[in-house]
Design a protein around this motif. Structure first.
Motif, mmCIF file in Angstrom:
data_model
loop_
_atom_site.group_PDB
_atom_site.id
_atom_site.type_symbol
_atom_site.label_atom_id
_atom_site.label_comp_id
_atom_site.label_asym_id
_atom_site.label_seq_id
_atom_site.Cartn_x
_atom_site.Cartn_y
_atom_site.Cartn_z
ATOM 1 N N THR A 158 5.901 3.904 3.207
ATOM 2 C CA THR A 158 4.801 3.523 2.314
ATOM 3 C C THR A 158 3.835 4.684 2.078
ATOM 4 N N VAL A 159 4.407 5.863 1.785
ATOM 5 C CA VAL A 159 3.592 7.050 1.523
ATOM 6 C C VAL A 159 3.151 7.080 0.065
ATOM 7 N N GLY A 160 4.130 6.984 -0.838
ATOM 8 C CA GLY A 160 3.804 6.988 -2.257
ATOM 9 C C GLY A 160 3.906 8.342 -2.920
ATOM 10 N N VAL B 60 0.813 -1.230 0.000
ATOM 11 C CA VAL B 60 0.000 0.000 0.000
ATOM 12 C C VAL B 60 0.843 1.275 0.000
ATOM 13 N N THR B 61 1.791 1.336 -0.961
ATOM 14 C CA THR B 61 2.672 2.493 -1.030
ATOM 15 C C THR B 61 2.213 3.494 -2.082
ATOM 16 N N THR C 56 -0.326 8.050 5.571
ATOM 17 C CA THR C 56 0.680 7.907 4.560
ATOM 18 C C THR C 56 -0.040 7.515 3.287
ATOM 19 N N ALA C 57 -0.990 8.402 2.896
ATOM 20 C CA ALA C 57 -1.930 8.075 1.829
ATOM 21 C C ALA C 57 -1.334 8.245 0.444
ATOM 22 N N GLY C 58 -0.632 9.342 0.215
ATOM 23 C CA GLY C 58 0.127 9.428 -1.013
ATOM 24 C C GLY C 58 -0.569 9.986 -2.242
ATOM 25 N N ASN D 185 -4.945 3.546 2.384
ATOM 26 C CA ASN D 185 -3.771 4.418 2.319
ATOM 27 C C ASN D 185 -2.821 3.978 1.209
ATOM 28 N N ALA D 186 -3.385 3.563 0.076
ATOM 29 C CA ALA D 186 -2.565 2.946 -0.973
ATOM 30 C C ALA D 186 -1.880 3.978 -1.867
ATOM 31 N N GLY D 187 -2.545 5.112 -2.104
ATOM 32 C CA GLY D 187 -1.884 6.172 -2.860
ATOM 33 C C GLY D 187 -1.965 6.017 -4.368
HETATM 34 K K K Z 1 0.500 5.045 0.509
#
Ligand code: K
Ligand code: K
Lengths: 442, 442
Positions: B386-388, B53-54, B274-276, B170-172
């Motif tokens: 894992t922000v993205g 989930v980055t 850390t949604a991205g 929070n996959a981005g």
């Molecule tokens: K993310």
């Protein structure tokens, strides 16, 4: 208790007095080469950099200042370095004597090492070490400057003495405009400087342990064991990293013979802890070499000496805690001894405060200048750790940026030694404790 | 004991299996828009980024992948996020049940909160929360895409669902080429996404506490109190910092109305944890804004959820220890509770390991690419946490650089949850302890 806290106010007061006097002297027209009056901020910056034995400069030491001004700078970093070594040793002695004693200091090296002496013997010892090492180094450098570079005797003596005192106190100031880059292939100049820096950057408690016990691992304190082995590890690692990363860089090691490459990589593995001379153009380093320097400068040298940074023992405590957690052990052990809870918290505190200061300063510098981020971060770490290396942006900083660097140098040198003393003297116990409850972390 | 350690091998094994299957599916020609076979590394990178989930991407999700490929990515980050929440909850439950119990877990929130349920009820709860929040968010976004942007129903439903699932986990990942930059003045799109991210980034234990006790400060666990107040503080601080730093930047907030400036600064204070998603061009941020993002991304969100980073509680423990040392108190207290020694060591370990990984990765990336240092550091933190978010250099990384980012994403997501579980389950006690001896630090 008030009297016991006096040292905590005394150290900053003494350093501030020295900086103020130095600023006034450098402000005099007699201090500049052309006899004009220096900007106040330039005088303050230079005085702080000298007293805090940092070596960052906004004007060229060799050409901007008169012989008188250079003499003032020399005097400032000599009393700065002497003050730091003496303060560290005396307050260790005081804490060890039992007033304001806390458990964290009770088991520290000063207690066993410093109770044997008294204040006068500590002062005498610091003075003796200073004079002997500085005289020996000055003699070597002066001789070399005369014999191999045909300097007249007076000039050779001046440069030799200046560099000897600067090296011994990890001050980083040079009486040459290009630091020691003019001698990058001369091992007779670079090796003695390196040796002096490695020795003094160990810190006073280690030097005293070495004097009492020689090179006898078994009889060394834990503090000495960690500092010496950590120094060896960081020197070797830094040497290999710089050698590999800069090997082919045409602006640094690229065009040198293999022997000169090795000599200069070794020199630049020693300088980040925290002497600050440069034989290579730091501004031409690759980004990855700057990162290796961030790491080496942030750690710095040994505690209770003229070296800056978070210190080798702090880093070792952190590593040991991490290792013990990864191995799922209850204790952080090093060399058959376990660390106490208090020293672990203290190490954590030092690192977090140092990191926050550097991070905050770099962010602010990024806001007020268009200079490259990697150079500003380098400058902030160099100032906090009182290294004095620079990629060359110091003189380009606006007044607000220079003030930030002044603050970093002062906090990095005077703040850390004061906080360490305050921690050692201990606080008032609270009459109650809250119940324990722990969040999930990580 | 061996059976108890199985979870520690089970989590990485499950994640590796999902990544492998995802890589194979994305490798099929049917997954690309033009029907050609993708390079293996691209498939591996995308699959890892989705399962962890980055949201970092080396090819444009919207145009490079076919609807089938985008569906695979959607499926991967949904099972990735579900797996993380379930694993965190179930192992908390197991540890709380008493096998392999250690003192560090005995007082943690899972014990009191999760003993009431069992594995099935935890799974059902995670599933229920997932479905409800995702459906609500998808409905809002789909309606808005249809009504205000005249998307056909099918297209609106696809983009709405994709962003809802991506936001909840929070996959981005975005099904638009420019993430949500096309909606930077549309609060009806941005606000629901922000709310979903803020809620889910709190982590499962906090969500469960909120469900049981509502907004009742007095009845919350310490973990919930710290996570909620820390989230509020970081959101406010991040919002003000980004608003101030980017206010006049013509490439980000500069040309916007005051209302849009506020909306987008708020959006970008939420996204680093850390949604991205990005509504602004991150590559156009000033250096100081990048630094604020380093800080927010490194901390990340709440423990035991889809958020990455070192976690808010870890940061709070560090701050409390530093504060207690500066105030010379023996205990680190927060909200009338003191932290135990073990949790302090654990927090220190998490931070040192995270920092070392990011530092090492950035140094290596600097060695193999000529890309700007500040962008490589941003990329490394974004991958580990894992922000993205990216300044735009992901696709420019050479294969070795992509492999480093893949490793960072995997370790940042799977490694940390595994280590946390391993720590919770505890180790074998050693039959002896070394005597205590402490060096001088700082
Ligand atoms: K993310
Ligand atoms: K220095």
């Amino acid at each position: 208790m008030t009297a016991l806290r006096d040292p905590i106010r005394l150290i900053p007061a003494l350093f501030l007095t020295a900086i103020a006097l130095g600023t006034l002297l450098l402000w005099l027209p007699i201090s500049t080469a052309d006899g004009t009056q220096t900007a106040f901020l330039t005088a303050l910056f230079t005085s702080t950099s000298a007293v805090a034995v940092t070596g960052l400069i906004v004007v060229d030491t060799a050409t901007y200042w008169s012989p008188f001004g250079q003499g003032v700078i020399l005097f400032l970093f000599q009393i700065g370095g002497f003050g730091i070594m003496t303060a560290a040793s005396l307050f260790g002695l005081m804490a060890g004597r039992g007033f304001g004693l806390r458990d964290r200091i009770a088991t520290q090296v000063e207690r066993s090492r410093l109770e044997v002496g008294d204040a006068r013997s500590v002062l005498k010892l610091v003075l003796a070490i200073t004079l002997i090492v500085e005289a020996a180094l000055a003699a070597i450098l002066t001789g070399r400057f005369m014999l191999s570079y045909n300097f007249p005797f007076g000039e050779a003596l001046w440069h030799g003495t200046f560099h000897a005192i600067s090296a011994f106190n990890n001050a980083g100031f040079s009486s040459f405009s290009d630091s020691v880059m003019g001698f990058q292939s001369d091992a007779v100049i670079l090796l003695p400087i390196m040796l002096a820096v490695v020795l003094t950057a160990l810190g006073f408690p280690v030097m005293q342990d070495l004097r009492h016990h020689g090179v006898s691992w078994r009889r060394w304190t834990l503090h000495t064991k960690i500092t010496v082995s950590g120094t060896a590890g960081l020197l070797l690692g830094g040497f290999l990293a710089i050698l590999a990363m800069e090997w082919a860089n045409p602006d640094t090691l690229g065009s040198m013979s293999v022997g000169a490459k090795i000599l200069n990589a070794a020199f630049h593995s020693v300088m980040p802890r925290t002497a600050g001379f440069n034989s290579l153009d730091v501004g031409a380093f690759h980004d990855e070499t700057l990162m290796a320097n961030y790491f080496l400068m942030f750690i710095g040298g040994g505690s209770a000496g003229t070296a800056g940074g978070i210190k080798i023992t702090t880093f070792a405590v952190l590593l040991a805690v991490v290792l013990s957690e990864v191995l799922r052990r209850k204790d952080a052990d090093v060399f058959g001894r376990r660390f106490g809870h208090a020293v672990e918290r203290q190490a954590l505190t030092v690192v977090v405060l140092a990191g926050s200061l550097i991070f905050g300063a770099t962010t602010y510098l990024a806001m007020i200048t268009p200079l490259p981020f990697e150079d500003l971060l380098f400058e902030s770490i160099s100032a906090f750790s009182t290294v004095g290396l620079s990629t060359g942006v110091t003189a380009e900083l606006p007044p607000a940026g220079q003030i930030v660097i002044i603050a970093l140098m002062f906090i990095g040198r005077v703040g850390t030694i004061t906080v360490a003393t305050a921690l050692a003297l201990g606080g008032e116990p609270r009459p109650f404790r809250y119940p324990e409850e722990n969040p999930i972390v990580g």
